[in-house]
Design a protein around this motif. Structure first.
Motif, PDB file in Angstrom:
ATOM      1  N   THR A  93      18.785  18.814 -13.779  1.00  0.00           N
ATOM      2  CA  THR A  93      19.092  17.856 -14.855  1.00  0.00           C
ATOM      3  C   THR A  93      18.875  16.422 -14.391  1.00  0.00           C
ATOM      4  OG1 THR A  93      20.711  19.379 -15.808  1.00  0.00           O
ATOM      5  CG2 THR A  93      20.891  17.067 -16.434  1.00  0.00           C
ATOM      6  N   CYS A  95      25.289  26.074 -10.303  1.00  0.00           N
ATOM      7  CA  CYS A  95      25.653  24.815 -10.963  1.00  0.00           C
ATOM      8  C   CYS A  95      24.979  23.626 -10.284  1.00  0.00           C
ATOM      9  CB  CYS A  95      27.172  24.659 -10.942  1.00  0.00           C
ATOM     10  SG  CYS A  95      27.771  23.428 -12.121  1.00  0.00           S
ATOM     11  N   HIS A  97      22.428  21.159 -11.966  1.00  0.00           N
ATOM     12  CA  HIS A  97      22.706  19.721 -11.944  1.00  0.00           C
ATOM     13  C   HIS A  97      21.545  18.949 -11.323  1.00  0.00           C
ATOM     14  CE1 HIS A  97      24.990  16.020 -11.738  1.00  0.00           C
ATOM     15  NE2 HIS A  97      24.742  15.945 -10.435  1.00  0.00           N
ATOM     16  N   GLY A 139      29.878  16.767  -6.686  1.00  0.00           N
ATOM     17  CA  GLY A 139      28.427  16.769  -6.805  1.00  0.00           C
ATOM     18  C   GLY A 139      27.808  15.689  -5.943  1.00  0.00           C
ATOM     19  N   HIS A 163      29.146  17.363 -13.777  1.00  0.00           N
ATOM     20  CA  HIS A 163      28.993  18.495 -12.861  1.00  0.00           C
ATOM     21  C   HIS A 163      30.324  19.228 -12.675  1.00  0.00           C
ATOM     22  CE1 HIS A 163      27.727  20.736  -9.298  1.00  0.00           C
ATOM     23  NE2 HIS A 163      28.809  20.278  -8.682  1.00  0.00           N
TER      24      HIS A 163
END
Length: 553
Positions: A163, A156, A160, A92, A20
C-alpha cells in the motif's frame, strides 16, 4: 535563478495514512476469535481491556513486550499449561510508537481443574474466574498459535508495504507529471523569448498556461506598462476588484517585492487579514532591470485528483517564481534592446544629417530616396527584410560624400573629368565608412552599387543586369528620380514630365525595366513623398503608422 520562496505557510498533512495497527488487530481477532488488548511498553499503558480479559497482570512483562515491539515479531512471552500469553508487535515501518497486542490463549481443549488452578497461580489470576473463562473457549496448541500469529504479521506487513509503495508510486507519478508540465511550460515560454515579442504577450501566455497547471481558482498578472497598470487573468473569476490589486499586493508585505510568498488559511483566517475573499495565495514579483514592474499570483487553492487539500506550497511558489523571472528578464532585455535601438537609430539619422549638412543642395534627399525606395519595393512585392534594408540603405546611400571635397560638391559649374572621377569615389568611400559596423552589413550593397547601370556602364564595378543586387537597382531608380527633380548648384530641377521621359528612355539600359515600371505603377504615392518634408521614420518599416499612406498601398 529564481529566489527561494518565503513560505509563510506550508502544505497541511495529506490525509490519514492506512492504519497498519488497526488492520493487524482486526486480523488477529478474526483468526483467534477473541479480543486482543494493546500495551504501550514505554508509557506503561494497557488499552482495549474488555470484560472478557482474563485479568492477567501484563505490566510484569513490559520489558519483554518492548523487545517484541522492537523486533517487530510475534512471541510467546509466558506459558503455563493450559495458558499461553501471546504478544504481537503492532509497530509498522512508519510508526513512531512501540505498541504490542497481547492475548491469553487456552492451549488445552479439556484442562483439568488442577491445571487451571496451577495456571491461575502462575499468572496471578483468580482461579474461579479463570475456570469460567476457560469454559467453552477454543484452544490453540502452541505449535499452531505462534506460526499463525507470525503469518498474520507477515501478511499485514506485506500488504502495508504494498500500500505504501503504491501510494509512493502514485505520488512519484503525480510529481513527475507535474514536473513535466512545469518544464514544458518553461520550455514554451523560453521559446517565446524573442525581442520582437512584448512582455505583455509573454505574460498573457504564461497566465493561460499556469491556469492549466497550478491548482488555483485564478491566475493573475499585474504589469506596469508605461506607468499604466495592466491586468491579465485566467481561470475562474478573480475574487478581488482589479482596482484593489495594488493594495492587495502591498498587503502581502514588503517581502513580495523580493521573492515568492505563500499564504494559506492559518494566515488568511487571522482578524488582521484584509482580504477575506482570498483564502490562499502564492505571489511572486516581476523584476526588470532591478525594478519591480508587477506581480504574478495564484489565488485560492483548488484541489483536484493530483493535488491534496493542503494549500499552496513550495512547488507552486518555485514555479511562479521561475515564470516571473522569465518575464522580468525578458522585459529587461527588451528595455536594453530598445535603448540600443534608439541609439542606433539616432546614429543613423545623425549620419544622414551630416550628409545633408555637407551638401545643402541635397538636404532631405537621403530621406526621400529611402521612402521612394520602400514604395517601389512594395510595388514589386519585396519582403519586410528587403523593405527595412532599402529604407536604411536609402538614408545612408550617399554617406561616402562626407569624404568628397566640398569644393567639388558645391561647384556651380559642370565638373571636370578629374572632379567627376573624384566624386565617383563616394560609393566606395561610403562602403569603407560603414564596413566596420556589423549591423549595417546588409545595406553595403546599396551604398556601393546604387550607381551601377543595367547595361554595365555604371560604377564602381560595372555590374551588368542581375549582377547588381535588386535592392541597389531599386535605390538607383529612387536616387535618380529625386536627383533629377531637385535643384543642384549647376542646374535647376527638371519638371516631372521630363524626369519620367528620362526614365522611360533609360529603362532596360541604365535602369532595371521592372523597377521603372513599378515606379509608374506607384507614381501618385511617390509624387506625394517628393512633395512632403517630414520627420525621419522608424528604421523598422513594419512600425510605420497608417498616416504614412504610401507604405501601405
Amino acid at each position: 535563478m529564481p529566489v527561494a520562496p518565503l513560505e509563510l505557510d506550508g502544505r497541511q498533512p495529506a490525509g490519514e495514512k492506512p492504519d497498519h495497527e488497526a488492520e493487524l488487530l482486526a486480523r488477529l481477532e478474526s483468526a483467534f476469535r477473541q479480543v486482543f488488548a494493546v500495551v504501550e511498553p514505554e508509557a506503561g499503558v494497557l488499552e482495549r481491556v474488555t470484560p472478557d480479559w482474563p485479568r492477567v497482570d501484563v505490566f510484569q512483562w513490559l520489558g519483554v513486550c518492548e523487545e517484541v515491539a522492537r523486533r517487530g515479531r510475534a512471541e510467546v512471552i509466558w506459558e503455563h499449561s493450559p495458558l499461553m500469553l501471546l504478544a504481537v508487535s503492532l509497530s509498522g515501518a512508519e510508526s513512531d510508537k512501540r505498541r504490542v497486542a497481547v492475548a491469553v490463549l487456552l492451549t488445552d481443549p479439556a484442562p483439568s481443574r488442577e491445571a487451571i488452578d496451577s495456571a491461575a497461580s502462575a499468572f496471578g489470576v483468580d482461579p474461579e474466574f479463570l475456570r469460567r473463562w476457560c469454559a467453552g473457549r477454543r484452544s490453540w496448541p502452541p505449535h499452531a498459535a505462534l506460526p499463525l500469529a507470525e503469518a498474520l504479521v507477515e501478511a499485514c506487513s506485506a500488504k502495508h508495504t504494498a500500500t505504501v509503495s503504491k501510494r509512493h508510486l502514485s505520488d512519484v507519478s503525480a510529481h513527475l507529471l507535474a514536473t513535466f508540465e512545469e518544464l514544458h511550460l518553461l520550455h514554451q515560454l523560453t521559446e517565446g523569448l524573442w525581442l520582437g515579442r512584448s512582455e505583455h504577450e509573454l505574460a498573457e501566455q504564461a497566465v493561460r498556461r499556469l491556469a492549466d497547471i497550478v491548482p488555483a481558482d485564478c491566475i493573475v498578472a499585474r504589469l506596469a506598462a508605461d506607468d499604466t497598470p495592466e491586468v491579465l487573468m485566467a481561470g475562474r473569476r478573480l475574487p478581488l476588484e482589479e482596482e484593489s490589486l495594488d493594495e492587495f499586493f502591498r498587503g502581502l508585505g514588503p517581502q513580495v517585492n523580493r521573492r515568492a510568498v505563500v499564504l494559506n488559511r492559518n494566515r488568511t483566517t487571522s482578524p488582521t487579514w484584509g482580504f477575506p475573499e482570498v483564502r490562499e495565495v502564492v505571489a511572486a514579483p516581476l523584476i526588470a532591470a532591478g525594478r519591480v514592474v508587477g506581480h504574478l499570483a495564484a489565488v485560492n487553492y483548488r484541489p483536484d485528483h493530483r493535488h491534496d487539500e493542503g494549500g499552496f506550497g513550495s512547488v507552486e511558489a518555485s514555479l511562479l517564481s521561475s515564470v516571473a523571472t522569465l518575464i522580468g528578464v525578458h522585459a529587461s532585455n527588451r528595455g536594453l534592446f530598445k535603448e540600443k535601438y534608439e541609439l542606433f537609430k539616432s546614429s543613423v539619422h545623425a549620419l544622414t544629417s551630416a550628409i545633408d549638412a555637407k551638401d545643402p543642395y541635397t538636404c532631405g534627399h537621403s530621406d526621400r530616396v529611402a521612402r521612394i525606395s520602400v514604395r517601389i519595393a512594395r510595388e514589386l512585392g519585396c519582403t519586410d527584410d528587403q523593405l527595412n534594408t532599402l529604407y536604411l540603405g536609402g538614408l545612408l546611400h550617399d554617406v561616402g560624400k562626407i569624404g568628397i571635397d566640398d569644393r567639388v560638391l558645391g561647384k556651380p559649374e559642370h565638373l571636370t573629368d578629374e572632379e567627376f572621377e573624384h566624386i565617383k569615389q563616394h560609393p566606395v568611400l561610403g562602403e569603407r565608412i560603414l564596413a566596420g559596423v556589423p549591423q549595417l552589413a546588409h545595406v553595403l550593397p546599396i551604398v556601393r552599387s546604387h550607381h551601377e547601370c543595367w547595361d554595365g556602364s555604371g560604377y564602381p564595378d560595372g555590374l551588368v543586369a542581375d549582377e547588381c543586387p535588386l535592392v541597389a537597382r531599386i535605390a538607383a531608380v529612387a536616387d535618380a528620380i529625386d536627383a533629377m527633380g531637385s535643384d543642384r548648384p549647376y542646374r535647376h530641377g527638371m519638371p516631372i514630365e521630363e524626369v519620367e521621359n528620362v526614365l522611360r528612355e533609360g529603362a532596360g539600359r541604365q535602369w532595371d525595366r521592372r523597377v521603372v515600371d513599378a515606379y509608374f505603377a506607384a507614381r501618385d504615392d511617390i509624387m506625394a513623398i517628393s512633395r512632403v518634408e517630414r520627420e525621419p521614420l522608424d528604421l523598422d518599416v513594419g512600425r510605420w503608422q497608417p498616416s504614412d499612406a504610401f507604405a501601405f498601398v
